[in-house]
Scaffold this active site. Sequence first.
Site, PDB file in Angstrom:
ATOM      1  CG  ASP A  85      -0.211   0.096   2.534  1.00 49.87           C
ATOM      2  OD1 ASP A  85       0.777  -0.635   2.712  1.00 49.87           O
ATOM      3  OD2 ASP A  85      -0.625   0.889   3.405  1.00 49.87           O
ATOM      4  CD  GLU A 118       4.305   0.386   6.907  1.00 56.08           C
ATOM      5  OE1 GLU A 118       5.226   0.638   7.710  1.00 56.08           O
ATOM      6  OE2 GLU A 118       3.863   1.238   6.095  1.00 56.08           O
TER       7      GLU A 118
END
Length: 422
Positions: free
Chosen positions: A86, A181
């Site tokens: 991400d 994350e």
Amino acid sequence: MAYSTVVENFLRYVKIDTQSSEETSDKVPSTDKQRDLAKLLTQELTALGAADVRYDEEHSYVYAVIPSNIDDTDKVPAVGFIAHMDTAPAVSGAHVNPRIIENYDGNDIVLDQEKNIVTRVSDFPMLKDCKGKHLIVTDGSTLLGGDDKAGVAEIMAMAAHLMTHPEIKHGKICIGFTPDEEVGNGVEYFDIKGFGADYAYTVDGGMLGDMSYECFHAAGAVLTVTGKSVHPGYAKNVMKNAIKLAYEFHAALPDECPENTEGYEGFYHVDNMKGTVEEAVAEYIIRDHDKTKFEARKALFLRTAEALNEKYGAGAFQVKMSDSYCNMREMIEKEMHIVDNVVAAMKQAGVTPEITAIRGGTDGARLSFDGLLCPNICTGTGGCHGRNEFACVEDMEKIVEILLNIVEITVKNMLPFRRSPK
């Protein structure tokens, strides 16, 4: 001009929007678009011939194994490499338009002349080390995605090299790619036991040579201020403006914020604030490397609310606080040889290691406390979470070499290491 595998990987991955979201962080992944990259990586790992390739349909984790090709496998630890897919919610990751600056001249980089979006060397002094190299930058309308698609690209390039060079002796290599994350949920459902590594490395750091095995202790706090709204023309001694009270709370904290601190200095950071006269909500993150100082920061935050409640009335200031992650140094320093291996791998590649404390956190922080020790390694990127983000081609290529050196050194040392995940 033809570019290496790692650069081709990177340019391919950054065009896939994988931005995570704070607003939907109660689910993993927080955005379905992260699945697009996860599925692509699953396909690419399968095409490479990796073993045990798994895509977690529910939570969008990707796992794979490069099996050991040595006889005495039990004497070599299984080493893992992890990166997150991400990108940060702070700036759009959609329609990324990367461009390569060849033979960078060391000067300020104009990303968008019309909008005056410029990457200035005075703001990003690490650019001085990139002079003469090739840089990958944005067009100024998005972030680049080097955090952490550079790490993903480097691990994939390492895997491709090992799969096409069977003469390189190695133990079991475990690969993992995580979602979310950037919103704190990167390893919420990570399958440590199924991952199969004895220890691992997150490839999620900064410029070449950067490595870390300690990070902040971290907490999040939500301050809710309740005010009283009346007609402003007749408000004297009656109105309690929640917005102003929230400002008063913030002003009562020490002026130790991210923009005023560095190194091992902790901070209070107001990350979001919204409200009306009747109610204001402020979201904070609290950070410190030292456990005692961290606990003192949290206590001061709560005492500030208590003091203002005495002034404005019970319940006017309410705090919800929870810990996010801990300083992984506490766990990793028990097995420092896994850090020593990285130092040796960098030196073997002609890179000077710079061991620093992360002013943030990684997936490795939580993993280390869950039984999978996980120091952090550089990716060759800078200016992350913003439009000025950049990646250095030569440094990314050098990091692939470092990852391969870690694999080689692990076999060379033949250090038995068996840690049973909790």
